[in-house]
Design an enzyme around this catalytic site. Structure first.
Site, PDB file in Angstrom:
ATOM      1  N   SER A 207       0.799  -1.222   0.000  1.00 17.24           N
ATOM      2  CA  SER A 207       0.000   0.000   0.000  1.00 17.24           C
ATOM      3  C   SER A 207       0.836   1.277   0.000  1.00 17.24           C
ATOM      4  CB  SER A 207      -0.948   0.003   1.193  1.00 17.24           C
ATOM      5  OG  SER A 207      -0.242  -0.181   2.388  1.00 17.24           O
TER       6      SER A 207
ATOM      7  N   HIS B  34      -5.111  -3.022  -3.118  1.00 15.47           N
ATOM      8  CA  HIS B  34      -4.686  -2.118  -4.198  1.00 15.47           C
ATOM      9  C   HIS B  34      -4.527  -2.821  -5.544  1.00 15.47           C
ATOM     10  CE1 HIS B  34      -4.063   1.225  -1.410  1.00 15.47           C
ATOM     11  NE2 HIS B  34      -3.686   0.283  -0.555  1.00 15.47           N
TER      12      HIS B  34
ATOM     13  N   LYS C 294     -11.029   1.415  -2.317  1.00 14.01           N
ATOM     14  CA  LYS C 294     -10.086   1.926  -3.336  1.00 14.01           C
ATOM     15  C   LYS C 294     -10.831   1.914  -4.682  1.00 14.01           C
ATOM     16  CE  LYS C 294      -7.199   0.776   0.128  1.00 14.01           C
ATOM     17  NZ  LYS C 294      -7.304   1.608   1.292  1.00 14.01           N
TER      18      LYS C 294
END
Ligand SMILES: Cc1ncc(COP(=O)(O)O)c(C=O)c1O
Length: 448
Positions: A230, A258, A289
């Protein structure tokens, strides 16, 4: 108080720093948040009292880049109201994980609005006791399908998904193996379980193997890694980790926070990137995200998911996500899977920006890029703070990561890209970073 210093600050520093402390105790440049972690005082609030003058000075100087005050949707651009001057300005956003820009997609907004109208604002209780909306189960089925798993469980946040799952599976006699740069939710899940935690050097699978070898055979073993890290955006070496997990009888969790929608030929994440579907025991993901909302999920075989439903404390003892969130995530997931051109645009932006940073004389990491996160090392904490203040003055919203989030004096700019950014936005951002970088003499120096 000695030399004008509260005792708790005095205790923290050695005598040799005494005079410096006396002069500079309110100068936030000389401290980081880590300095206020461990203060031994019978009054537990002493830490807060010591932190207060530091925080006040940090804000007064305008070098605290956290908690920006946004006054519009955070897309490729957003408006920020400056806390000191009260002035509102438009910024180019390089600090959001809204990789595919789905937070503002008309289908996502429409779905969230309809769910709000139909189901109301919230469930007002845990799914466990107060029931669960059909919408959540629909989402779980689609998440399981997306991750090529039998079953899925949806949590109210990604943090809760990691903490709840890890602590549901591990006991005090078990051992967790985690990368040193693991996300805090992984670390906290291990702590909460009471297991032994062994941290291996970042992406060093030889070190992981050494730790696995040293661990008693009868100890239950769990390896947990971020598929995409991250802070730095680099990939975990998953094929080697999968091999080791099998060899040493360990279970494996991959956190796709991610990777989802960004990495892999169809945006299936780091597991897809390495062709490892079916080889990872548990796939964890977040909806905060690419899926542009909040929530987290865990996919695995049905027995494991059912177990977590009954033993994951962060699932049982926390209220359900709101219907608007669930419907928004479901719509975003569908758009993400249906519209690969959004991901293609994101990758165009990633490559363009990465190449642009290199042209400016900076050394972006990773090189080449692995994901939508690119970092540029800046150096000591003071330079990071001053440089991020200048970048902010120039209208860029970028995260400046400092100690203790990274090791001391290895502060960096963490740039996260979105498909929503236009070439013009990227050019302006590059020009600003290059200009401010040269003011601080960091061009050509960044190195990890
Ligand atoms: C790798 C990783 N795992 C888990 C989380 C937690 O997710 P959430 O923000 O959805 O709680 C994050 C978010 O920062 C993350 O980066």
């Amino acid at each position: 108080m000695r030399h004008g210093l509260p005792v708790y600050l005095w205790v923290l520093h050695t005598d040799s720093k005494e005079s410096e402390m006396a002069e500079t105790m309110m100068n936030s440049d000389n401290y980081t948040c880590a300095d206020f972690l461990e203060l031994n005082d019978a009054d537990l609030f002493a830490k807060a009292r010591a932190f207060a003058p530091f925080y006040a000075d940090w804000n007064a100087k305008g070098t605290c880049s956290y908690h920006r005050l946004l006054t519009s949707a955070c897309t490729g651009r957003t408006t920020i109201r400056d806390r000191l001057s009260g002035r509102e300005r438009e910024f180019i956003v390089l600090a959001s994980n809204n990789y595919l820009g789905l937070n503002n997609h008309p289908e996502v907004i429409e779905a969230a609005q309809q769910a709000l109208a139909r189901y109301g604002s919230g469930m007002c209780g845990s799914r466990f006791l107060s029931g669960t909306f059909d919408l959540v189960e629909e989402l779980e089925a689609e998440l399981a399908d997306y991750e090529h798993c039998e079953s899925a469980i949806f949590f109210t946040s990604g943090y809760q998904a990691n903490v709840g799952t890890i602590s549901a599976l591990l006991r005090s006699t078990d051992t967790a193996f985690i990368d040193r740069l693991s996300h805090a939710s992984i670390v906290d899940g291990c702590h909460m379980s009471g297991c032994t935690t062994r941290a291996f050097r970042h992406n060093d699978i030889e070190h992981l193997e050494t730790l696995l070898k040293k661990t008693a055979q009868k100890s239950g073993k769990l390896i947990v890694v971020d598929g995409v890290f991250s802070m730095d955006g680099d990939l975990a070496p998953l094929p080697g980790i999968v091999t080791l997990a099998k060899q040493y009888g360990a279970r494996l969790i991959v956190d796709e926070a991610h990777g989802t929608g960004v990495v892999g030929p169809t945006g299936g994440g780091s597991i897809e990137q390495f062709g490892l579907h079916g080889e990872v025991d548990i796939v964890m993901g977040t909806c905060s995200k690419t899926l542009a909302s909040t929530g987290g999920f865990v996919c695995a075989d049905k027995a494991v998911v059912d177990y977590i439903r009954y033993y994951g404390r962060s699932y049982m003892f926390s209220a359900s996500a709101t219907p608007a969130v669930v419907a928004g995530v479901l719509a975003a997931l569908r758009v993400m899977r249906r519209e690969p051109q959004i991901r293609e645009k994101l990758w165009e932006n990633i490559r363009y920006f990465h190449a642009g940073l290199r042209k400016c004389g900076l050394k972006p990491f990773p090189d080449p890029p692995d994901s939508a996160i690119i970092t540029v090392e800046v150096g000591d904490d003071k330079t990071v703070r001053d440089m991020s203040k200048r970048i902010y003055e120039e209208g860029l919203f970028v995260s400046a990561v400092q100690y203790p989030a990274v090791s001391r004096n290895h502060g960096k700019l963490r740039i996260s890209l979105s498909s929503l950014l236009s070439t013009e936005d990227l050019d302006v951002a590059l020009e600003v970073i290059a200009r401010v970088g040269s003011e601080f003499d960091v061009l050509g120096k960044s190195e990890l």
